[in-house]
Design an enzyme around this catalytic site. Structure first.
Site, PDB file in Angstrom:
ATOM      1  N   TYR A   1       2.210   1.894   3.285  1.00 23.67           N
ATOM      2  CA  TYR A   1       2.306   0.915   4.373  1.00 23.67           C
ATOM      3  C   TYR A   1       0.925   0.693   4.962  1.00 23.67           C
ATOM      4  CZ  TYR A   1       3.607  -1.199   8.856  1.00 23.67           C
ATOM      5  OH  TYR A   1       3.721  -2.038   9.935  1.00 23.67           O
TER       6      TYR A   1
ATOM      7  N   LYS B   1      -5.158   5.281  15.241  1.00 24.29           N
ATOM      8  CA  LYS B   1      -4.554   6.490  15.808  1.00 24.29           C
ATOM      9  C   LYS B   1      -5.590   7.360  16.527  1.00 24.29           C
ATOM     10  CE  LYS B   1      -0.894   5.128  13.495  1.00 24.29           C
ATOM     11  NZ  LYS B   1       0.179   4.345  14.121  1.00 24.29           N
TER      12      LYS B   1
ATOM     13  N   ASP C   1      -7.076   3.459   3.141  1.00 24.10           N
ATOM     14  CA  ASP C   1      -6.424   3.354   4.444  1.00 24.10           C
ATOM     15  C   ASP C   1      -6.259   4.755   5.028  1.00 24.10           C
ATOM     16  OD1 ASP C   1      -4.695   3.063   6.589  1.00 24.10           O
ATOM     17  OD2 ASP C   1      -3.390   1.629   5.598  1.00 24.10           O
TER      18      ASP C   1
END
Length: 437
Positions: free
Chosen positions: A142, A272, A237
């Site tokens: 994702y 994050k 990612d």
């Protein structure tokens, strides 16, 4: 009616599904989402006054624990100076300097506001730099809700993708090739068929959105080699793993080994932890590629709140406080908990596997291993809801989906860990007694 039930009922009349991000709705586990009013250290506190040991940690950012004093001090000081200026600030460069010092693969950094924005920009940049249009992604990985990355696999390994969400057009999905994760043969086949059109391969450094999946040895390094040989870019990612599994993220754990194994992506995306709990993210990589971004280059990207001074202050304070001792503590607690989880499930007779990527881990029920999305989907997911609610009733807040990673923080002390350990046997028994719907 509990306060959370009352709040959820109200929220459902005001917001789609009553939430602003789908997993919060408890759709895969059932029941009423807990409405959290505060957090401190390893604990969450809900609207009904209940406290929970938190194993979500805001999906990663709370590496130090919630409301860490140094981070709060930095944020309070930044707020006193103003919330947003629409201009450059000193903390932008300071946070970028910290990132570059931790991750040598990053020579330039661009701040954005969300992980989705980071991956969207990385893909656009790869297309602009290479002059090509296709992107390879892997099933189960994702990368945010970017249209072209919300794509489902086509009918064959080298066929163009189909829309993976309503609202994604067939033409947009067809800009993506979706391949099985950990399958280098599929990658090579795709390049053999479409190589001259492939701008980039994008992959999670270690997938954590189909549960945690460990890349097979040499997988990421091979992707770096294949893309380089074919004139494409590798986008890594690290929105979930960056600065969470180590000072330099998952690439720092696996990409800087012996000379024979060392490998470097062209672009990386972060989120994050980099914002310390506030909404910020970034993309970075080789200067040659990054300088294709405006204002130096022809690839346009902009954001009014990019580099927001309050978020920058939180990120700087978090990375400065994320010392080797912090990572060692989180790593140790992760091993301790995953071992206790496995022992409890074994004692209850529940077949399972524990998937690891640094200090991130997840559990898969009824399967011996998970190396790709098909295997993740094949697990006995029906066992998770009763397991989840048993833990929740015992004051432990788990990710409300079996397909998510478990997170710990440096604030998870012996008392917090003991509460988790005490809750595990009953939860494991609940999983053992679960039956398919």
């Amino acid at each position: 009616m509990s306060k959370s039930e009352e709040l959820f009922g109200k929220a459902q009349t005001l917001m789609p599904g009553g939430v602003n991000s789908p997993v919060r709705a408890f759709g895969s586990v059932g029941g009423t989402p807990r409405f959290i009013t505060s957090a401190k250290g390893a604990y969450l506190y809900d609207a009904d006054g209940q406290d929970y040991v938190d194993l979500v940690c805001s999906w990663g950012p709370a590496l130090l624990g919630h409301a860490h004093p140094e981070v709060l001090d930095a944020v309070h000081s930044a707020v006193d100076r103003g919330l947003s200026f629409g201009a450059s600030t000193p903390d932008e460069a300071e946070l970028a300097e910290l990132v570059l010092a931790r991750v040598p693969a990053v020579e330039r950094l661009r701040m954005v506001s969300t992980g989705t924005e980071a991956t969207m920009t990385a893909v656009r940049l790869a297309r602009g730099f290479t002059g090509r249009d296709l992107v390879i992604k892997f099933a189960g990985c994702y990368h945010g809700h970017v249209d072209s990355l919300l794509a489902a696999a086509g009918s064959g390994l080298a066929t163009l993708a189909m829309p993976g969400s309503a609202g994604v057009t067939a033409a947009t999905a067809a800009e993506t090739l979706v391949l099985p994760y950990n399958d280098l043969t599929a990658v090579r086949e795709a390049f053999a068929v479409h190589g001259s059109r492939i701008a980039a391969v994008i992959t999670e450094a270690a997938p954590a959105n189909m549960g945690v999946v460990t890349p097979v040895e040499g997988f990421n390094a091979a992707l770096a080699t294949i893309t380089k040989e074919n004139g494409a870019l590798l986008i890594l990612d690290e929105v979930l793993t960056g600065f969470r599994v180590g000072p330099a993220g998952y690439w720092g754990l696996t990409g800087q080994g012996s000379e024979a194994e060392a490998w470097t992506p062209d672009l990386l995306t972060f989120g994050k932890v980099i914002g310390g709990g506030l909404p910020t993210a970034a993309l970075g990589g080789r200067a040659e590629v990054m300088d294709y971004l405006a204002p130096l280059g022809p690839v346009y990207q902009a954001g009014t709140l990019s580099g927001n001074p309050v978020a920058m202050a939180a990120g700087v304070a978090t990375l400065k406080a994320a010392t080797a001792e912090v990572y060692a503590a989180v790593d140790a607690r992760s091993l301790e908990l995953s071992s206790a989880l496995s022992q409890a499930l074994d004692a209850a007779g529940v077949a399972h596997s524990i998937q690891r990527a640094g200090n991130l881990f997840s559990v898969a029920f009824g399967v011996a291993e998970v190396a790709n999305y098909a295997q993740a989907q094949a697990q006995e997911a029906f066992r998770y809801a009763p397991f989840f609610h048993s833990m929740l009733d015992a004051g432990v807040y788990l990710p409300p989906s079996v397909f998510e990673a478990w997170f710990l923080s440096a604030a998870h002390d012996d008392a917090a860990m003991n509460r988790i350990f005490e809750a595990l046997p009953a939860a494991a028994q609940a999983a053992a007694e679960a039956v398919p719907a």
